[in-house]
Design a protein around this motif. Structure first.
Motif, PDB file in Angstrom:
ATOM      1  N   SER A 118       0.794  -1.215   0.000  1.00  0.00           N
ATOM      2  CA  SER A 118       0.000   0.000   0.000  1.00  0.00           C
ATOM      3  C   SER A 118       0.836   1.279   0.000  1.00  0.00           C
ATOM      4  CB  SER A 118      -0.949   0.002   1.189  1.00  0.00           C
ATOM      5  OG  SER A 118      -0.220  -0.119   2.361  1.00  0.00           O
ATOM      6  N   SER A 119       2.011   1.249   0.663  1.00  0.00           N
ATOM      7  CA  SER A 119       2.753   2.479   0.851  1.00  0.00           C
ATOM      8  C   SER A 119       3.303   3.065  -0.453  1.00  0.00           C
ATOM      9  CB  SER A 119       3.893   2.242   1.828  1.00  0.00           C
ATOM     10  OG  SER A 119       4.697   1.213   1.324  1.00  0.00           O
ATOM     11  N   TRP A 140       0.775   6.331  -2.530  1.00  0.00           N
ATOM     12  CA  TRP A 140       0.393   7.719  -2.226  1.00  0.00           C
ATOM     13  C   TRP A 140       1.506   8.461  -1.490  1.00  0.00           C
ATOM     14  CZ3 TRP A 140      -2.901   3.585  -1.639  1.00  0.00           C
ATOM     15  CH2 TRP A 140      -2.695   2.840  -0.505  1.00  0.00           C
ATOM     16  N   GLU A 155      -1.829  11.601  -2.104  1.00  0.00           N
ATOM     17  CA  GLU A 155      -2.334  11.254  -0.767  1.00  0.00           C
ATOM     18  C   GLU A 155      -3.866  11.205  -0.658  1.00  0.00           C
ATOM     19  OE1 GLU A 155      -0.681  14.219   1.774  1.00  0.00           O
ATOM     20  OE2 GLU A 155      -1.645  15.852   0.704  1.00  0.00           O
ATOM     21  N   VAL A 180      -5.770   7.725  -0.712  1.00  0.00           N
ATOM     22  CA  VAL A 180      -5.536   6.664   0.271  1.00  0.00           C
ATOM     23  C   VAL A 180      -6.781   5.832   0.578  1.00  0.00           C
ATOM     24  CG1 VAL A 180      -4.826   6.187   2.643  1.00  0.00           C
ATOM     25  CG2 VAL A 180      -3.637   7.907   1.338  1.00  0.00           C
ATOM     26  N   LYS A 181      -7.837   6.548   0.984  1.00  0.00           N
ATOM     27  CA  LYS A 181      -9.047   5.818   1.400  1.00  0.00           C
ATOM     28  C   LYS A 181      -9.672   5.067   0.235  1.00  0.00           C
ATOM     29  CE  LYS A 181     -11.040   9.337   3.156  1.00  0.00           C
ATOM     30  NZ  LYS A 181     -11.997  10.274   3.637  1.00  0.00           N
ATOM     31  N   GLU A 195      -4.148  -4.692  -3.050  1.00  0.00           N
ATOM     32  CA  GLU A 195      -3.234  -4.155  -2.048  1.00  0.00           C
ATOM     33  C   GLU A 195      -2.158  -5.189  -1.725  1.00  0.00           C
ATOM     34  OE1 GLU A 195      -3.659  -1.419   1.919  1.00  0.00           O
ATOM     35  OE2 GLU A 195      -5.023  -3.074   1.659  1.00  0.00           O
TER      36      GLU A 195
END
Lengths: 345, 80
Positions: free
Chosen positions: A7-8, A11, A95, A98-99, A138
């Protein structure tokens, strides 16, 4: 392995809406228009593959044409292209994504995991399982592929349990229970992530999706019978128009009452149209179409929001699903009219 | 005293018209430039259109400069 490994990477930077939304609009302008689908409907499978190879799917078709042929080449190419497009999109979204990325990527993780579990449960070969996987999610796709190599259904679940977000899985349960638990987990986490934005379009979209899954389950249970524990397992909380209590009474109501209640929701006309049919296939397909069209119409708005990205994500998914339906339909010699009716256009 | 004050106001106005239009053009170019690069990344053929659109906000500075020059060379001499 930590579940957030992948995931990192997406964003890192600040979201630049001017850049992002114009680029997304340019990407969207390359998507197939409705007349292209009609053109594809008049082609043979090999011609469809050639047509895709000359356009947006060139890279994927060229790299996979040594390994696959015909429908399989098309399937793998569109799946890979979908994965590449989503990853590209999320990387440039910054960013603010993200959600949304969590919601979108986890959905594909669940699709892939369910495909593997179903394959292992029904003793399908590794090759057959791999064909159904989509390289998005993910969870790193290499990890997903490593699950395919695991021998049994139980061992796959044991391996998955080591990830934080799947630690609730129980290898002694059967596939139907695991599937419903995975969906419930997904929707619960997604709704929790958006609980501060209850009026957002994405929140409404997720709740509409819950409604549609619930209606499908209710229709199946009404038609084929159910036990109390099945009702508990199959119903997902958080729908937009139909609450858990409504669903419980709808499940036990007569046909007329059911239709009357459903007509109060936007899904009423669809259910009424397919009410007399012997199979639920066309109803389920129409509900899916409704969801896709709803999302495509809703995710338009302020250029300084993430809505355009969501609109592209849905539009791209629709395109890939339409190509899949056309190529599979053509390969199975299904009538052109039936394929055309199933397309979201 | 009033004449001196008027001179100061005219000079400050001339400065403000250039500074503010410069800032506005910069802000607009930032967004148009980002959008143009976004579009060009996907469609290279949009380069010329993007370039033209990016320089359009410059006209705002020209308006500011004109106003400033009018203030300095037309209005100000009348006050002195």
């Amino acid at each position: 392995m930590d579940s957030n490994v992948a995931s990192s990477e997406y964003w890192v930077g600040e979201t630049n809406y001017s850049y992002l939304n114009t680029r997304v609009r340019a990407m969207e302008s390359k998507l197939f228009k409705n007349d292209i689908y009609i053109k594809l409907l008049n082609m043979e499978v090999s011609q469809i593959a050639r047509f895709l190879g000359e356009g947006n799917y060139k890279e994927e078709i060229e790299s996979l044409s040594r390994t696959y042929r015909g429908v399989e080449l098309i399937e793998h190419s569109i799946n890979t292209n979908l994965g590449n497009s989503y990853h590209k999109l999320l990387k440039m979204s910054g960013e603010k994504a993200v959600k949304y990325a969590f919601a979108i990527l986890t959905r594909w993780d669940i699709h892939n995991i369910i495909s593997i579990l179903r394959g292992k449960y029904s003793n399908a070969t590794d090759y057959e399982i791999e064909k159904t996987l989509i390289p998005i999610g993910e969870i790193p796709f290499n990890f997903i592929l490593s699950l395919v190599k695991i021998y049994s259904y139980e061992d796959v679940l044991r391996r998955l349990k080591k990830l934080d977000k799947f630690d609730f899985l129980d290898e002694t349960k059967d596939i139907a229970d695991i599937e419903s638990e995975l969906f419930k987990m997904y929707f619960k986490n997604t709704l929790d992530n958006f609980k501060k934005e209850k009026k957002s379009l994405f929140f409404k979209f997720i709740r509409t999706e819950i409604d549609i899954i619930n209606i499908k389950n209710i229709m199946r249970m009404r038609r084929y019978g159910f036990a109390f524990d099945e009702e508990q397992k199959n119903i997902i909380e958080g729908g937009l128009f139909i609450s858990i209590d409504d669903l419980s009474s709808l499940l036990r109501s007569s046909g007329d009452d059911f239709l009357k209640e459903m007509k109060k929701t936007p899904y009423g006309p669809i259910i009424e149209m397919h009410w007399q049919e012997k199979t639920l296939f066309y109803l389920e397909e129409s509900l899916e179409k409704y969801l896709m069209k709803y999302a495509k119409e809703q995710f338009i708005g302020d250029p300084f929001t993430i809505m355009h990205v969501l609109h592209y994500i849905i539009s791209k998914k629709i395109e890939v699903e339409n190509i899949r339906k056309i190529s599979r339909g053509k390969a199975s010699n299904i009538e052109k009219k039936i394929i055309e009716d199933s397309l979201v256009i | 005293m009033m004449a001196e004050l008027a001179v100061i106001v005219v000079v400050l106005s001339a400065a403000a018209s250039v500074i503010l239009t410069g800032l506005a053009a910069a802000w607009a170019e930032k967004h148009i430039g980002s959008a143009a690069i976004g579009a060009m990344t996907e469609k290279e053929e949009l380069f010329s259109k993007g370039l033209v659109l990016t320089v359009i906000p410059e006209t705002i500075v020209i308006f500011g400069l004109t106003v400033s020059l009018v203030l300095l060379f037309v209005v100000l001499p009348q006050l002195l």
